[in-house]
Design an enzyme around this catalytic site. Sequence first.
Site, PDB file in Angstrom:
ATOM      1  N   GLN A   1      -0.772  -6.953   6.337  1.00  0.00           N
ATOM      2  CA  GLN A   1       0.108  -6.013   5.623  1.00  0.00           C
ATOM      3  C   GLN A   1      -0.628  -5.268   4.522  1.00  0.00           C
ATOM      4  OE1 GLN A   1      -0.208  -8.973   4.441  1.00  0.00           O
ATOM      5  NE2 GLN A   1       0.439  -9.046   2.307  1.00  0.00           N
TER       6      GLN A   1
ATOM      7  N   ARG B   1      10.119 -15.134   3.191  1.00  0.00           N
ATOM      8  CA  ARG B   1       8.798 -15.386   2.580  1.00  0.00           C
ATOM      9  C   ARG B   1       8.315 -16.759   3.024  1.00  0.00           C
ATOM     10  NH1 ARG B   1       6.191 -11.438   0.661  1.00  0.00           N
ATOM     11  NH2 ARG B   1       7.716 -10.882  -0.937  1.00  0.00           N
TER      12      ARG B   1
ATOM     13  N   HIS C   1       1.575 -10.438   7.549  1.00  0.00           N
ATOM     14  CA  HIS C   1       2.989 -10.684   7.835  1.00  0.00           C
ATOM     15  C   HIS C   1       3.174 -10.855   9.353  1.00  0.00           C
ATOM     16  CE1 HIS C   1       3.789  -9.805   3.762  1.00  0.00           C
ATOM     17  NE2 HIS C   1       4.422  -8.651   3.853  1.00  0.00           N
TER      18      HIS C   1
ATOM     19  N   CYS D   1       5.388  -2.250   4.263  1.00  0.00           N
ATOM     20  CA  CYS D   1       4.456  -2.998   5.130  1.00  0.00           C
ATOM     21  C   CYS D   1       5.140  -3.604   6.353  1.00  0.00           C
ATOM     22  CB  CYS D   1       3.811  -4.105   4.307  1.00  0.00           C
ATOM     23  SG  CYS D   1       5.010  -5.090   3.405  1.00  0.00           S
TER      24      CYS D   1
ATOM     25  N   LYS E   1      15.081  -1.827   4.342  1.00  0.00           N
ATOM     26  CA  LYS E   1      13.939  -0.907   4.504  1.00  0.00           C
ATOM     27  C   LYS E   1      13.521  -0.838   5.971  1.00  0.00           C
ATOM     28  CE  LYS E   1      11.798  -1.608  -0.048  1.00  0.00           C
ATOM     29  NZ  LYS E   1      10.733  -2.329  -0.759  1.00  0.00           N
TER      30      LYS E   1
END
Length: 289
Positions: free
Chosen positions: A264, A183, A190, A77, A161
């Site tokens: 996301q 987070r 996001h 995402c 990623k």
Amino acid sequence: MKVELFSVAAVQECDYALLAVSGGFSTEFSQQITANGRTCVIDNSSAFRYHDSVPLVVPEINASAMKGKLLIANPNCTTAIAAMALWPLHQRFKLRKVIMSTYQAASGAGAEGMAELEEGIRSHIRGEQVKASVFAHPLPFNVIPHIDAFQENGYTKEEMKVVWETQKIFGSKEIACSCTAVRIPTLRAHSEAITIETESEITVQAAREALGGAPGVDVVDDPAAKRYPMPVTATGKHNVEVGRLRSSLVFEPRGLDFFVSGDQLLRGAALNAVLIAEAKQAERDEAEL
Ligand SMILES: N[C@@H](CC=O)C(=O)O
């Protein structure tokens, strides 16, 4: 809808299988499903994202990579949201470096993540101890610079990623990327603060023009009117919001700072998977003509 017990044979009756399952399940079954030479598997897990023979697709960017392929990977995402803003800028100014910090909602960790945040906020207000099991620490009134497992190089897997997937989707290992994934105590969408260094000179006006016509992008950039990308406005939207465009004080005249918010659960997952299926179907329709 009729819900049936999973079997490879039942899924092979379908033209498309959208897998929203664990990497282990996908590793075991994806290739069995596509073995009929017809069913297209769109896999939302990370099982195949880094296999050279499996395309990793954001249809607005690299739909052509899936030509003739039956197993297609859906990106993480965080990468998919950033890619929507980065791609039009890459096409026009060529990216050299991407430096990103993320602000990721609790729902990135699933329904359990949302429940833990909501319950934690209630506990905090009642003056009780806030429990953490989904997240490494209590998330209410906190930010946690830790998403997924730490790697040997000190980055987390979520951060790597972004590096691996941006380079694969853009077809360029030359683009240097680094990410800090955090987070935050929001429920959905996001956000990302991104700095780029480009090969050509880039101005705010030229960047705005490049982003303005790009599919999947809404330029939300009117600070005087307090308009900029935010999770609350990006939630539920198909397009990714891009704003706070500024010439980078570090890389000027070849750099830009900006802020992105994207849903996301849509662009970073379900919507992208459906767009892949639609692009695949267009490829099949064209082949039949
Ligand atoms: N890996 C992501 C999932 C996407 O929503 C996260 O943890 O936020």
